[in-house]
Every structure is written in structure tokens, then in C-alpha cells.
Design a protein around this motif. Structure first.
Motif, PDB file in Angstrom:
ATOM      1  N   ALA A  83      -6.934   2.059  -1.997  1.00 48.82           N
ATOM      2  CA  ALA A  83      -6.804   2.011  -3.459  1.00 48.82           C
ATOM      3  C   ALA A  83      -8.092   2.507  -4.109  1.00 48.82           C
ATOM      4  CB  ALA A  83      -6.478   0.592  -3.913  1.00 48.82           C
ATOM      5  N   LEU A  84      -9.226   2.094  -3.570  1.00 49.49           N
ATOM      6  CA  LEU A  84     -10.512   2.512  -4.142  1.00 49.49           C
ATOM      7  C   LEU A  84     -10.674   4.029  -4.036  1.00 49.49           C
ATOM      8  CD1 LEU A  84     -13.087   1.570  -5.499  1.00 49.49           C
ATOM      9  CD2 LEU A  84     -14.097   1.227  -3.235  1.00 49.49           C
ATOM     10  N   THR A  85     -10.323   4.594  -2.879  1.00 48.44           N
ATOM     11  CA  THR A  85     -10.395   6.049  -2.707  1.00 48.44           C
ATOM     12  C   THR A  85      -9.510   6.737  -3.734  1.00 48.44           C
ATOM     13  OG1 THR A  85     -10.697   5.674  -0.363  1.00 48.44           O
ATOM     14  CG2 THR A  85     -10.101   7.914  -1.014  1.00 48.44           C
ATOM     15  N   ALA A  86      -8.302   6.207  -3.918  1.00 49.25           N
ATOM     16  CA  ALA A  86      -7.371   6.812  -4.885  1.00 49.25           C
ATOM     17  C   ALA A  86      -7.955   6.757  -6.290  1.00 49.25           C
ATOM     18  CB  ALA A  86      -6.029   6.079  -4.836  1.00 49.25           C
ATOM     19  N   LEU A  87      -8.568   5.640  -6.643  1.00 52.16           N
ATOM     20  CA  LEU A  87      -9.115   5.495  -8.001  1.00 52.16           C
ATOM     21  C   LEU A  87     -10.266   6.469  -8.246  1.00 52.16           C
ATOM     22  CD1 LEU A  87      -9.037   1.603  -8.300  1.00 52.16           C
ATOM     23  CD2 LEU A  87      -7.713   3.217  -9.684  1.00 52.16           C
ATOM     24  N   LYS A 145       0.817  -1.229   0.000  1.00 51.43           N
ATOM     25  CA  LYS A 145       0.000   0.000   0.000  1.00 51.43           C
ATOM     26  C   LYS A 145       0.841   1.266   0.000  1.00 51.43           C
ATOM     27  CE  LYS A 145      -4.119  -1.906   2.215  1.00 51.43           C
ATOM     28  NZ  LYS A 145      -3.859  -3.188   1.558  1.00 51.43           N
ATOM     29  N   LYS A 146       2.098   1.140   0.429  1.00 52.42           N
ATOM     30  CA  LYS A 146       2.928   2.355   0.496  1.00 52.42           C
ATOM     31  C   LYS A 146       3.127   2.973  -0.896  1.00 52.42           C
ATOM     32  CE  LYS A 146       7.602   0.489  -0.021  1.00 52.42           C
ATOM     33  NZ  LYS A 146       8.809   0.042   0.619  1.00 52.42           N
ATOM     34  N   TYR A 147       2.898   2.198  -1.947  1.00 52.67           N
ATOM     35  CA  TYR A 147       3.128   2.726  -3.300  1.00 52.67           C
ATOM     36  C   TYR A 147       1.907   3.441  -3.890  1.00 52.67           C
ATOM     37  CZ  TYR A 147       7.510   0.092  -3.452  1.00 52.67           C
ATOM     38  OH  TYR A 147       8.763  -0.393  -3.209  1.00 52.67           O
ATOM     39  N   ALA A 152      -2.006  -0.946 -11.379  1.00 57.35           N
ATOM     40  CA  ALA A 152      -1.220  -1.265 -10.187  1.00 57.35           C
ATOM     41  C   ALA A 152      -1.993  -0.905  -8.912  1.00 57.35           C
ATOM     42  CB  ALA A 152       0.116  -0.525 -10.233  1.00 57.35           C
ATOM     43  N   ILE A 153      -2.657   0.248  -8.928  1.00 57.65           N
ATOM     44  CA  ILE A 153      -3.443   0.648  -7.743  1.00 57.65           C
ATOM     45  C   ILE A 153      -4.536  -0.392  -7.504  1.00 57.65           C
ATOM     46  CG2 ILE A 153      -5.005   2.398  -6.777  1.00 57.65           C
ATOM     47  CD1 ILE A 153      -3.428   4.490  -8.506  1.00 57.65           C
ATOM     48  N   GLY A 154      -5.206  -0.791  -8.570  1.00 58.18           N
ATOM     49  CA  GLY A 154      -6.268  -1.799  -8.436  1.00 58.18           C
ATOM     50  C   GLY A 154      -5.716  -3.123  -7.941  1.00 58.18           C
ATOM     51  N   HIS A 155      -4.519  -3.470  -8.409  1.00 61.84           N
ATOM     52  CA  HIS A 155      -3.930  -4.756  -8.024  1.00 61.84           C
ATOM     53  C   HIS A 155      -3.522  -4.747  -6.552  1.00 61.84           C
ATOM     54  CE1 HIS A 155      -2.699  -8.599  -9.550  1.00 61.84           C
ATOM     55  NE2 HIS A 155      -1.532  -8.509  -8.934  1.00 61.84           N
ATOM     56  N   ILE A 212     -12.193  -4.500  -9.251  1.00 57.88           N
ATOM     57  CA  ILE A 212     -11.363  -5.377  -8.408  1.00 57.88           C
ATOM     58  C   ILE A 212     -11.416  -4.927  -6.949  1.00 57.88           C
ATOM     59  CG2 ILE A 212      -8.993  -6.180  -7.961  1.00 57.88           C
ATOM     60  CD1 ILE A 212      -8.469  -5.822 -10.981  1.00 57.88           C
ATOM     61  N   CYS A 213     -11.393  -3.577  -6.763  1.00 57.85           N
ATOM     62  CA  CYS A 213     -11.331  -3.040  -5.399  1.00 57.85           C
ATOM     63  C   CYS A 213     -12.677  -3.102  -4.659  1.00 57.85           C
ATOM     64  CB  CYS A 213     -10.873  -1.580  -5.428  1.00 57.85           C
ATOM     65  SG  CYS A 213      -9.161  -1.402  -5.877  1.00 57.85           S
TER      66      CYS A 213
END
Ligand code: SF4
Ligand code: SF4
Length: 373
Positions: free
Chosen positions: A346-350, A312-314, A337-340, A371-372
Motif C-alpha cells: 500500500a505504501l509503495t502504491a501511495l 491486498k488484492k484490491y 482505502a489503500i491506506g486502510h 497510517i502505512c
């Protein structure tokens, strides 16, 4: 007149660990293989490798009589895990641009030959491994690599360097066979994550991760992203799993200080955000198969590796890469990559990345969100 024994002594004096001799006759079987599998190797001609003309040493040195093969062990010292996990070992201390290691020794060896009246060339396109087998220095593996019969405890962490010269010397007895033990059940073929190995020392180079990471066109296909795993550039998997390499891998090797000193520059986050100056100063001189115009491929590879890390740090790095890169291949891979990596962060970021116009990226966002969820 210089003798074979003088040349052998000079090779060892210049730090090479084995030396062999073969004639400068052409390599007709290798030429035929390239012709029979033209579609698999035409990319090599298109990037200027000229593999076909390399099968006749006289195209390189018209008066060629002998090929001297010098053997270098490129994995005599260990590499920091942070870099070894993402880059093929053979690329880590490659000094063909910096010319501060092996290149100097090759040059000094050739000066020795010249001082003794022998002309030489070190062609990049001659089949170096086949020359080493013809010089009796080892055997092939079913993974298409060459295994020494004298150095690296019989392993494949070696670089045969073919030096074409204009003097005749008695050739060594060839060892042109595959040397794999019967009891190995094709471990390398089973382990190759992209199905590049075809058995009996045949490979489809276009499916090999090494090729895909520095020559692959377009965004990496969805079905290859996970199999390509943690490799940014190159791949060592079929060597790491091979039983013929285990004696060397069990060795406690001292650290390669030169590579350790530059490892920080190859940290994933720094690679993902690098600009032209950073790339040309710290990266290209060591890994030069891609020029700045292909920096998108470097970043796409790094984004894929971050996704495969599931760390998650990425996520923040990937969002930043999405925002700062105009190239849709990088943006699309950052989204993948975020989804993976997945999870609520990750969902918030997307959800932040909705105002996208590229169809390719829109589709990646849609899939990643699924995916998320
Ligand atoms: S280097 Fe990697 S991708 Fe290429 S053949 Fe070996 S295991 Fe397969
Ligand atoms: S893994 Fe087995 S088949 Fe493959 S190169 Fe090594 S010994 Fe040969």
C-alpha cells in the motif's frame, strides 16, 4: 358486488402471503411526526418523495374509502453471500424498473379489482408500514421496521404494499404498537454502527447507512468510513441482529436463481471500473436510486468497502480507479482505502500518487501514508 373474501382469495392467488384492510382515513400522527422532525425528512421532499401528502390517501385517489395491504416476503429465497454482504436484501430483487416479478403480480391484482368495478392506486409515498399496522398485520420494532404477525416467522423481511381503493370494506383491528420482547436489550440500537437509531422506533434517516450510500452528499466523512463497513448500498445490520428475525434466519432457504444470475455484475472490481453503458445496462435497472450523474457515489462506496475489506488484492484496482477517475471524491476515497488496507504494498502504491493537485486528495494521501508508515 365484490366481497372482502373475494379480495382475500385473489390476493393469495396472486402470490401475496397475507392481506389486511384499513380505512382510507388520513394518518395524522404520522403527518405530525414528519412535521415535528422536518429537518430530518426534508431531504425526502427534495428528492420528490412527497411524504407529507402521502399521509392523506385522498390526495392519491379522491374517492378513497379503503386501503388493502398486501404482504410480500422479499427474503423467501436466499442470496449469494458475495452480494448479500454488500447490499441490503430488500434491493436485490427489486423489479420496479424491470417489472418482471412483484410488479406484474401487483398489476394483475389491480386488474382483478378493475374487472370488478373497483378503482385502485398504489402510491409510493403513503406510509405503507403504518398502513399495515393499522390493518392489524404486525407490529413495529425499535429499529423502525415492521414485523409480520403471520409470515416470515414473525420477521421483518417483508414489504407491505398499500393499495388504495374506492370501495368501503370492514377494516381489521389495528396493531399499532411496538412488539419487541422486554428481554431484548435494544440490540438493534447498540448494533447500529452510525448511531441512526434513537430508541422507541425513531430514526435519524440522515445517519442511516442506507441513506448515506445513495443520497449522502460529498465524500463520506472520515469518522463514518469504517462504521459503514462492507455495505455498498443499503444496510441490513439492525435486522440481522434482531432476535425477532432469528427464526427466519435459521431457515435453510433455496437460492434465488434470478439474483444469483446477476451477482457477477455486482462484483466489487467491476463496479469500481464500470462505465456508463455497463452501469445503465447491468446495475441501474436493479438499483436505481442513483442515476449516472451520481456514479461517483457508487465508486466512492465501492472504494470504501475495498478499504474496509483489508484485502491486498484490491490495491491494484484502487490505484487504477485513482488514475482513471477525474472525480476527487472517488480519488480521495481510493487513497483512503489503500491506506486502510495498509502494509508495504500500500505504501509503495501511495508513493506513485504524489503528483496530485486537489487539496482534498493531497490531504488523504498525507494521512494514508502516515497510517502505512
Ligand atoms: S439499516 Fe444499518 S445504519 Fe440504518 S438504522 Fe439499521 S443498522 Fe443503522
Ligand atoms: S433488536 Fe430488540 S429492540 Fe431491536 S427491533 Fe429487535 S427485538 Fe426490538
Amino acid at each position: 358486488m365484490i366481497t372482502k373474501s373475494d379480495i382475500i382469495k385473489a390476493a393469495y392467488a396472486h402470490g401475496f402471503e397475507d392481506v389486511g384492510f384499513t380505512t382510507a382515513d388520513p394518518f395524522p400522527e404520522h403527518k405530525q411526526l414528519l412535521l415535528d422532525r422536518r429537518e430530518a425528512y426534508e431531504w425526502a421532499e427534495s428528492v420528490g418523495l412527497e411524504l407529507l401528502s402521502g399521509t392523506d390517501p385522498k390526495t392519491i385517489l379522491p374517492n378513497a374509502k379503503t386501503i388493502i395491504v398486501l404482504m410480500e416476503v422479499y427474503f423467501r429465497k436466499s442470496y449469494p453471500r458475495s452480494i448479500e454482504g454488500h447490499f441490503g436484501r430488500c434491493y436485490l430483487d427489486d423489479d420496479r424498473v424491470t417489472r418482471d416479478g412483484l410488479s406484474r403480480r401487483i398489476k394483475a391484482f389491480r386488474s382483478f379489482l378493475r374487472d370488478n368495478g373497483v378503482d385502485s392506486k398504489v402510491p409510493f409515498n403513503l406510509p405503507h408500514r403504518v398502513a399495515a399496522a393499522r390493518a392489524g398485520m404486525g407490529t413495529f420494532g425499535k429499529n423502525c421496521l415492521f414485523y409480520s404477525n403471520k409470515v416470515a416467522r414473525g420477521g421483518s423481511w417483508i414489504l407491505p404494499i398499500a393499495v388504495v381503493i374506492d370501495e368501503a370494506f370492514e377494516p381489521c383491528v389495528p396493531t399499532m404498537e411496538i412488539g419487541c420482547p422486554d428481554w431484548c436489550r435494544n440490540t438493534c440500537i447498540a448494533a447500529c454502527p452510525t448511531g441512526a437509531l434513537m430508541g422507541n422506533s425513531r430514526i435519524d434517516p440522515r445517519k442511516c447507512i442506507s441513506y448515506l450510500t445513495y443520497f449522502g452528499e460529498g465524500i463520506t466523512p472520515l469518522e463514518l468510513r469504517e462504521p459503514m463497513g462492507m455495505f455498498v448500498y443499503g444496510c441490513d445490520r439492525c435486522q440481522n441482529v434482531c432476535p425477532r428475525n432469528q427464526p427466519w434466519l435459521a431457515n435453510q432457504l433455496p437460492i434465488n436463481e434470478k439474483v444469483a444470475a446477476k451477482a457477477g455484475y455486482f462484483e466489487l472490481s467491476r463496479l469500481l471500473h464500470m462505465d456508463r453503458e455497463y452501469f445503465e445496462t447491468h446495475i441501474w435497472p436493479h438499483m436505481f436510486y442513483m442515476s449516472f450523474k451520481d456514479i461517483w457515489r457508487w465508486k466512492m462506496n465501492v472504494a470504501r468497502v475495498m478499504g474496509n475489506s483489508r484485502d491486498k488484492k484490491y490495491i491494484a484496482d484502487l490505484v487504477r480507479a485513482f488514475k482513471e477517475n477525474p472525480d476527487e471524491r472517488v480519488r480521495a476515497m481510493a487513497v483512503w482505502a489503500i491506506g486502510h488496507i495498509g502494509g508495504p504494498e500500500a505504501l509503495t502504491a501511495l508513493k506513485e500518487l504524489m503528483d496530485e493537485t486537489s487539496d482534498l486528495v493531497k490531504e488523504e494521501i498525507r494521512r494514508a501514508k502516515e497510517i502505512c508508515l
